[in-house]
Design a protein around this motif. Structure first.
Motif, mmCIF file in Angstrom:
data_model
loop_
_atom_site.group_PDB
_atom_site.id
_atom_site.type_symbol
_atom_site.label_atom_id
_atom_site.label_comp_id
_atom_site.label_asym_id
_atom_site.label_seq_id
_atom_site.Cartn_x
_atom_site.Cartn_y
_atom_site.Cartn_z
ATOM 1 N N ILE A 152 33.022 -15.604 14.281
ATOM 2 C CA ILE A 152 32.744 -15.647 12.875
ATOM 3 C C ILE A 152 33.572 -14.266 12.164
ATOM 4 C CG2 ILE A 152 30.361 -16.755 12.905
ATOM 5 C CD1 ILE A 152 29.395 -14.050 12.053
ATOM 6 N N SER A 153 33.995 -14.430 10.875
ATOM 7 C CA SER A 153 34.559 -13.468 10.231
ATOM 8 C C SER A 153 33.537 -12.773 9.338
ATOM 9 C CB SER A 153 35.637 -13.956 9.325
ATOM 10 O OG SER A 153 36.191 -13.071 8.622
ATOM 11 N N ILE A 154 33.521 -11.473 9.248
ATOM 12 C CA ILE A 154 32.549 -10.884 8.527
ATOM 13 C C ILE A 154 33.216 -9.867 7.390
ATOM 14 C CG2 ILE A 154 30.398 -9.248 8.515
ATOM 15 C CD1 ILE A 154 29.914 -10.163 11.402
ATOM 16 N N SER A 155 33.046 -9.752 6.143
ATOM 17 C CA SER A 155 33.514 -9.158 5.032
ATOM 18 C C SER A 155 33.178 -7.766 5.309
ATOM 19 C CB SER A 155 33.088 -9.733 3.850
ATOM 20 O OG SER A 155 33.352 -8.931 2.792
ATOM 21 N N PRO A 156 34.345 -6.902 5.312
ATOM 22 C CA PRO A 156 33.837 -5.341 5.081
ATOM 23 C C PRO A 156 32.932 -5.070 4.117
ATOM 24 C CG PRO A 156 36.161 -5.838 5.173
ATOM 25 C CD PRO A 156 35.493 -7.230 4.984
ATOM 26 N N ASP A 157 32.822 -5.835 3.168
ATOM 27 C CA ASP A 157 31.937 -5.436 1.791
ATOM 28 C C ASP A 157 30.496 -5.602 2.270
ATOM 29 O OD1 ASP A 157 34.022 -6.715 -0.856
ATOM 30 O OD2 ASP A 157 33.920 -4.659 0.258
ATOM 31 N N VAL A 158 30.421 -6.843 3.278
ATOM 32 C CA VAL A 158 29.212 -6.964 3.657
ATOM 33 C C VAL A 158 28.523 -6.017 4.486
ATOM 34 C CG1 VAL A 158 27.806 -8.692 5.104
ATOM 35 C CG2 VAL A 158 29.279 -9.510 3.301
ATOM 36 N N MET A 159 29.481 -5.708 5.375
ATOM 37 C CA MET A 159 29.045 -4.450 6.510
ATOM 38 C C MET A 159 28.555 -3.262 5.826
ATOM 39 S SD MET A 159 29.073 -5.376 9.572
ATOM 40 C CE MET A 159 29.170 -3.599 10.475
ATOM 41 N N GLN A 160 29.063 -2.848 4.480
ATOM 42 C CA GLN A 160 28.714 -1.668 3.966
ATOM 43 C C GLN A 160 27.362 -1.833 3.367
ATOM 44 O OE1 GLN A 160 30.521 1.114 4.237
ATOM 45 N NE2 GLN A 160 31.915 -0.267 5.453
ATOM 46 N N PRO B 239 24.682 -6.759 9.076
ATOM 47 C CA PRO B 239 24.514 -7.670 8.174
ATOM 48 C C PRO B 239 26.107 -8.776 8.325
ATOM 49 C CG PRO B 239 25.411 -5.876 6.900
ATOM 50 C CD PRO B 239 24.858 -5.369 8.386
ATOM 51 N N ILE B 240 25.716 -9.900 8.229
ATOM 52 C CA ILE B 240 27.011 -10.829 8.457
ATOM 53 C C ILE B 240 27.210 -11.698 7.335
ATOM 54 C CG2 ILE B 240 26.739 -10.692 11.171
ATOM 55 C CD1 ILE B 240 25.455 -13.360 10.915
ATOM 56 N N SER B 241 26.736 -11.832 6.439
ATOM 57 C CA SER B 241 26.798 -12.486 5.108
ATOM 58 C C SER B 241 25.662 -12.232 4.085
ATOM 59 C CB SER B 241 26.736 -14.181 5.417
ATOM 60 O OG SER B 241 25.428 -14.527 5.705
ATOM 61 N N ASP B 242 26.073 -12.724 2.963
ATOM 62 C CA ASP B 242 25.373 -12.297 1.639
ATOM 63 C C ASP B 242 25.515 -13.483 0.596
ATOM 64 O OD1 ASP B 242 24.911 -9.543 -0.645
ATOM 65 O OD2 ASP B 242 24.002 -11.490 -0.442
ATOM 66 N N ASP B 243 24.521 -14.340 0.514
ATOM 67 C CA ASP B 243 24.740 -15.476 -0.465
ATOM 68 C C ASP B 243 24.196 -15.196 -1.832
ATOM 69 O OD1 ASP B 243 21.920 -15.484 0.040
ATOM 70 O OD2 ASP B 243 21.924 -17.243 0.919
ATOM 71 N N GLY B 244 23.777 -14.019 -2.165
ATOM 72 C CA GLY B 244 23.259 -13.503 -3.336
ATOM 73 C C GLY B 244 21.798 -13.462 -3.359
ATOM 74 N N VAL B 245 21.242 -14.282 -2.509
ATOM 75 C CA VAL B 245 19.631 -14.290 -2.412
ATOM 76 C C VAL B 245 19.204 -13.716 -1.042
ATOM 77 C CG1 VAL B 245 17.548 -15.863 -2.205
ATOM 78 C CG2 VAL B 245 19.724 -16.513 -3.782
ATOM 79 N N TYR B 246 19.754 -14.202 0.015
ATOM 80 C CA TYR B 246 19.499 -13.571 1.072
ATOM 81 C C TYR B 246 20.458 -12.721 1.940
ATOM 82 C CZ TYR B 246 15.061 -16.367 1.197
ATOM 83 O OH TYR B 246 13.734 -17.206 1.033
ATOM 84 N N ILE B 247 20.641 -11.779 2.629
ATOM 85 C CA ILE B 247 21.371 -11.236 3.529
ATOM 86 C C ILE B 247 20.984 -11.389 4.863
ATOM 87 C CG2 ILE B 247 22.420 -9.092 4.380
ATOM 88 C CD1 ILE B 247 21.302 -7.606 1.940
ATOM 89 N N GLU C 50 16.396 -3.453 1.229
ATOM 90 C CA GLU C 50 15.600 -3.624 -0.127
ATOM 91 C C GLU C 50 16.119 -5.021 -0.752
ATOM 92 O OE1 GLU C 50 15.036 0.973 -1.120
ATOM 93 O OE2 GLU C 50 16.643 -0.039 -2.333
ATOM 94 N N ARG C 51 16.190 -5.811 0.085
ATOM 95 C CA ARG C 51 16.531 -7.073 -0.414
ATOM 96 C C ARG C 51 15.720 -8.234 0.484
ATOM 97 N NH1 ARG C 51 21.665 -8.279 -1.804
ATOM 98 N NH2 ARG C 51 21.524 -10.246 -1.556
ATOM 99 N N GLU C 52 15.665 -9.374 0.117
ATOM 100 C CA GLU C 52 15.334 -10.642 1.092
ATOM 101 C C GLU C 52 16.281 -10.725 2.232
ATOM 102 O OE1 GLU C 52 12.396 -12.198 1.053
ATOM 103 O OE2 GLU C 52 11.506 -11.442 -0.611
#
Length: 550
Positions: free
Chosen positions: A69-77, A91-99, A120-122
């Motif tokens: 899979i491809s993971i966005s650098p922004d997600v890793m931060q 973290p490998i993805s963020d759909d705006g609700v769940y990480i 500090e997120r779901e």
């Protein structure tokens, strides 16, 4: 390494990926501070991916191969570098609700508990391998990131996280060792940790004395009801945790001030004990059939007797579980309610507001129950209400503290119950003790000594067709030779002959003698049967039946 390696190895065996014999070979060549799982991987016997998939399946998690899979650098931060390294998580993805977070150890509830606070997120978790997460952390945050050896239990880092991890490891280790309770005891210079396993206390660790205030405070916070500020008075609380396999475990927490600080005892209330069958309690087939007949009676009192810690409550719960059907209304009065049982109305004694055993019992009779369980008959008022309930069509279960079953008659008479009422109401008394069972993996034939044969009054002819087994010690039983416990039982049935004896006001020794003449087996005699059946050892039976010499 994996936080629960022994359990993971068991899962791998059950999945058919490796055999117990192969695992024992790896254990023999792996030092105690090294991971057997990683030794298996390094030997190319199994891939890390295969092992991670087994762990993921047990935790009901999806397995993800991070190389696909491809993971966005922004997600890793989204995760601080130190947290990624500490928890072996990315973290490998963020759909705006769940990480979505990939973790290396799905069996580590310390990580699962900590990660929501990190983000500090779901979050939702998936599983991957230690090596793929370690490489991703190194690639993102630099060469210092991560370690394939997993999460350290404690460190000298500032902040609360090391204490949280240490407390969680104390709790998890106690559960993994099948402890009934764990003892956190401040000594003069250290903090001593002991677990009671199969009735025996085992010292497992010593920690610096400076950790005492933080550990005690953490446990009080987890209980939700204990005051951190109060250190002079005893307190009680309860902790409820869900393990990675979905099992819910309760811990009853008790704190007592001592001369070196507050001492904490956590009693582990494993709900799996509720579904024990009578055979699992230790009843042999004939006693099991007798007991099943007794607990199916429509009315009367059935008493379980024995000292504290002899398994009386477990036996009562097993009885209720056996007869708990939709057509029966069951109410219990307990101090406190230790296990919550579905389909049963449970009432907790609260003496500070007047909810005593007697008051609760008096009220519950207006609820039209079929079956009543009293945690203990302690006084004349409670005993009289229980007797009256049993004589008006209710089946009553309760406990008493007596040395043997026939002595319960004298105990009830001492409380103030008339003999004719005892004879009319009591259907049976079961005295019990707990002995350790021999480890099934390593038990082996042994010869009884002349002294043991003499003390057990064992007829040599009974030994001719039996192989006496004894403890040896292996990895599975931690070299102790025993694993698990079982009951020894003395079943005193109150039939017409026994009722007549009770009404004649026979003394306890006289009643015991007549009961034996009518076929009652003593605790020691039941123990002898279990020795001959290869279930326990002569040493265990003699130790818990020292007063049973007749």
């Amino acid at each position: 390494m994996y936080s629960n390696e022994d359990y993971l190895l068991q899962l791998i065996v059950e999945a058919g990926l490796i055999t117990d014999e192969e695992i024992n070979e790896f254990r023999a060549t792996t030092s105690p501070d090294e991971s057997v799982v990683f030794a298996i991987v390094n030997a190319a016997r199994l891939s890390e991916g295969q092992i991670a998939q087994v762990a993921a399946g047990n935790a009901s998690m999806e397995y993800i191969d991070l190389d696909t899979i491809s993971i966005s650098p922004d997600v890793m931060q989204l995760i601080p570098p130190e947290a990624a390294k500490r928890y072996n998580a990315v973290p490998i993805s963020d759909d705006g609700v769940y990480i979505t977070v990939a973790i290396a150890d799905p069996l580590n509830f310390e990580v699962l508990d900590s990660l929501p606070h990190v983000f500090e997120r779901e979050i939702t978790t998936v599983a991957s391998t230690f090596s793929s997460i370690t490489e991703l952390v190194k690639h993102t945050f630099g060469a210092a990131g991560g370690s394939s050896n997993g999460l350290a239990i404690a460190s000298d880092e500032e902040g609360d996280a090391p204490i949280i991890r240490l407390v969680q490891s104390i709790i998890l280790d106690a559960f993994e060792m099948r402890a009934s309770d764990s003892h956190i005891e401040p000594m003069e210079d250290t903090l001593r940790i002991r677990y009671r396993v199969d009735g025996k206390l085992i010292e497992v660790a010593n920690h610096p004395k400076k950790l005492v205030p933080a550990i005690i405070a953490r446990l009080k916070v987890m209980s939700g009801t204990m005051s951190i500020a109060e250190k002079r008075l005893p307190q009680d609380g309860r902790i409820q945790l869900t393990l990675n396999d979905g099992k819910m475990v309760d811990f009853r927490v008790s704190s007592v001030p001592s001369n070196h600080g507050e001492s904490i005892v956590m009693r582990i209330l494993d709900k799996s004990a509720l579904v024990l069958g009578l055979a699992q309690l230790g009843f042999l087939s004939d006693d099991e059939a007798t007991f099943e007949e007794l607990i199916k009676l429509p009315d009367g009192i059935i008493l379980v007797t024995g000292p504290t810690g002899s398994g009386k409550t477990t036996t009562l719960y097993a009885c209720l579980n056996y007869i708990n059907k939709p057509d029966k209304k069951i109410i219990t009065v307990e101090d406190p309610v230790e296990y919550e049982m579905p389909g049963i109305n449970q009432v907790m004694v609260q003496t500070d507001i007047g909810m005593t055993f007697a008051a609760a019992l008096r009220s519950m009779l207006r609820q039209a129950p079929n079956i009543i369980m009293l945690g203990e008959i302690r006084d004349a008022e409670t005993a009289n209400i229980a007797i009256n309930a049993s004589l008006t069509g209710h089946l009553v279960f309760s406990t008493l503290h007596t040395n043997d079953a026939p002595s319960s008659v004298a105990r009830l008479a001492d409380i103030g119950i008339k003999r004719f009422l005892i004879a009319s109401a009591v259907r049976a008394v079961i005295a019990q003790r707990l002995v350790r069972g021999l480890c099934k993996n390593c038990k082996a034939p042994v010869e009884l000594t002349d002294k043991q044969i003499r003390e057990l009054k064992l007829d040599p002819t009974r030994m001719e067709n039996s192989t006496i087994l004894g403890p040896q010690g292996c990895i599975q039983c931690r070299q102790g030779g025993y694993r698990g416990r079982m009951g020894l039982f003395e079943i005193f049935k109150v039939d017409d002959q026994v009722r007549h004896m009770i009404n004649q006001e026979l003394t306890s020794p006289q009643l015991r003698k007549r009961a034996r003449e009518l076929g009652m087996r003593t605790l020691r005699e039941d123990g002898i049967r279990k020795i001959l059946a290869g279930k326990t050892s002569a040493e265990e039976v003699l130790a818990v039946t020292t007063g049973d010499n007749d």
